[in-house]
Design a protein around this motif. Structure first.
Motif, PDB file in Angstrom:
ATOM      1  N   ARG A 158      -2.504   4.100  34.530  1.00  0.00           N
ATOM      2  CA  ARG A 158      -3.121   4.046  35.859  1.00  0.00           C
ATOM      3  C   ARG A 158      -2.109   3.573  36.908  1.00  0.00           C
ATOM      4  NH1 ARG A 158      -6.708   6.775  37.417  1.00  0.00           N
ATOM      5  NH2 ARG A 158      -7.348   5.244  38.925  1.00  0.00           N
ATOM      6  N   SER A 171       8.109   4.636  42.733  1.00  0.00           N
ATOM      7  CA  SER A 171       8.388   4.397  41.319  1.00  0.00           C
ATOM      8  C   SER A 171       8.266   2.895  41.098  1.00  0.00           C
ATOM      9  CB  SER A 171       9.783   4.894  40.943  1.00  0.00           C
ATOM     10  OG  SER A 171      10.762   4.170  41.646  1.00  0.00           O
ATOM     11  N   LEU A 213       0.196   6.455  37.625  1.00  0.00           N
ATOM     12  CA  LEU A 213      -0.484   7.463  38.440  1.00  0.00           C
ATOM     13  C   LEU A 213      -0.621   7.004  39.890  1.00  0.00           C
ATOM     14  CD1 LEU A 213      -3.259   8.646  35.950  1.00  0.00           C
ATOM     15  CD2 LEU A 213      -1.236   9.941  36.691  1.00  0.00           C
ATOM     16  N   ALA A 214      -0.970   5.735  40.079  1.00  0.00           N
ATOM     17  CA  ALA A 214      -1.111   5.195  41.442  1.00  0.00           C
ATOM     18  C   ALA A 214       0.232   5.246  42.165  1.00  0.00           C
ATOM     19  CB  ALA A 214      -1.644   3.761  41.396  1.00  0.00           C
ATOM     20  N   GLU A 218       2.782   7.239  41.538  1.00  0.00           N
ATOM     21  CA  GLU A 218       3.108   8.641  41.781  1.00  0.00           C
ATOM     22  C   GLU A 218       2.314   9.190  42.971  1.00  0.00           C
ATOM     23  OE1 GLU A 218       2.359  12.781  39.447  1.00  0.00           O
ATOM     24  OE2 GLU A 218       3.188  11.131  38.253  1.00  0.00           O
ATOM     25  N   HIS A 219       1.040   8.850  43.007  1.00  0.00           N
ATOM     26  CA  HIS A 219       0.171   9.305  44.101  1.00  0.00           C
ATOM     27  C   HIS A 219       0.691   8.842  45.464  1.00  0.00           C
ATOM     28  CE1 HIS A 219      -3.523  10.373  46.221  1.00  0.00           C
ATOM     29  NE2 HIS A 219      -3.521   9.148  46.731  1.00  0.00           N
ATOM     30  N   HIS A 220       1.266   7.651  45.488  1.00  0.00           N
ATOM     31  CA  HIS A 220       1.755   7.076  46.746  1.00  0.00           C
ATOM     32  C   HIS A 220       3.257   7.265  46.932  1.00  0.00           C
ATOM     33  CE1 HIS A 220      -2.087   5.329  47.835  1.00  0.00           C
ATOM     34  NE2 HIS A 220      -2.212   4.967  46.572  1.00  0.00           N
ATOM     35  N   GLY A 221       3.874   8.057  46.074  1.00  0.00           N
ATOM     36  CA  GLY A 221       5.289   8.372  46.226  1.00  0.00           C
ATOM     37  C   GLY A 221       6.219   7.214  45.931  1.00  0.00           C
TER      38      GLY A 221
END
Length: 147
Positions: free
Chosen positions: A107, A118, A110-111, A113-116
């Motif tokens: 999670r 690392s 994913l969060a 990645e969703h917000h660009g």
């Protein structure tokens, strides 16, 4: 121990070697400077509390340990070579439990990645009451109700 200190860029001293050896051999994973001082002295090492504090600061700067402040005023140290993990902390007795949850890691990834972003590191600390303390609190609450 000398190789670890050398790789970390720290000067090799007897006290640093003894302290690092203590940290790697103790069963306790979360130690305050006071815990380390007491443990070393119990083993017959003569080292001052101030020296332990100073060495732990150097170890933290060198990346050998991670210092964390939870709900207490004392920094708790753990070795940095442990896998990334999170913590459960009892608000009553202070019990500290490390845990790893692949779903949380997923999670977080994913969060990010969703917000660009690392993730370099993260800190998840959950506070509550361990089962023993919860049982005692419930018992105390029931006794007050019957009064």
């Amino acid at each position: 121990m000398q190789a670890v200190l050398k790789e970390s860029g720290l000067k090799i001293t007897t006290q640093r070697c003894k302290l690092l050896e203590f940290l790697t051999q103790t069963d306790e994973q979360h130690l305050t400077v006071e815990n380390i001082y007491q443990g070393l002295n119990a083993q017959g090492e003569t080292i001052s509390l101030h020296t332990v504090d100073r060495i732990m600061a150097h170890f933290e700067q060198a990346g050998l340990v991670v210092g964390r402040l939870f709900e207490s005023k004392n920094t708790v140290y753990e070795l940095s070579n442990k896998p990334r993990h999170d913590h459960l902390i009892c608000l009553t007795c202070g019990k500290l439990i490390d845990f790893i949850d692949p779903l949380i890691e997923l999670r977080l990834g994913l969060a990010a990645e969703h917000h660009g972003m690392s993730i370099h590191h993260h800190s998840l600390n959950m506070y509550g009451h361990c089962f023993a303390c919860q049982k005692a609190l419930n018992s105390k609450s029931e006794n007050k109700k019957s009064d």
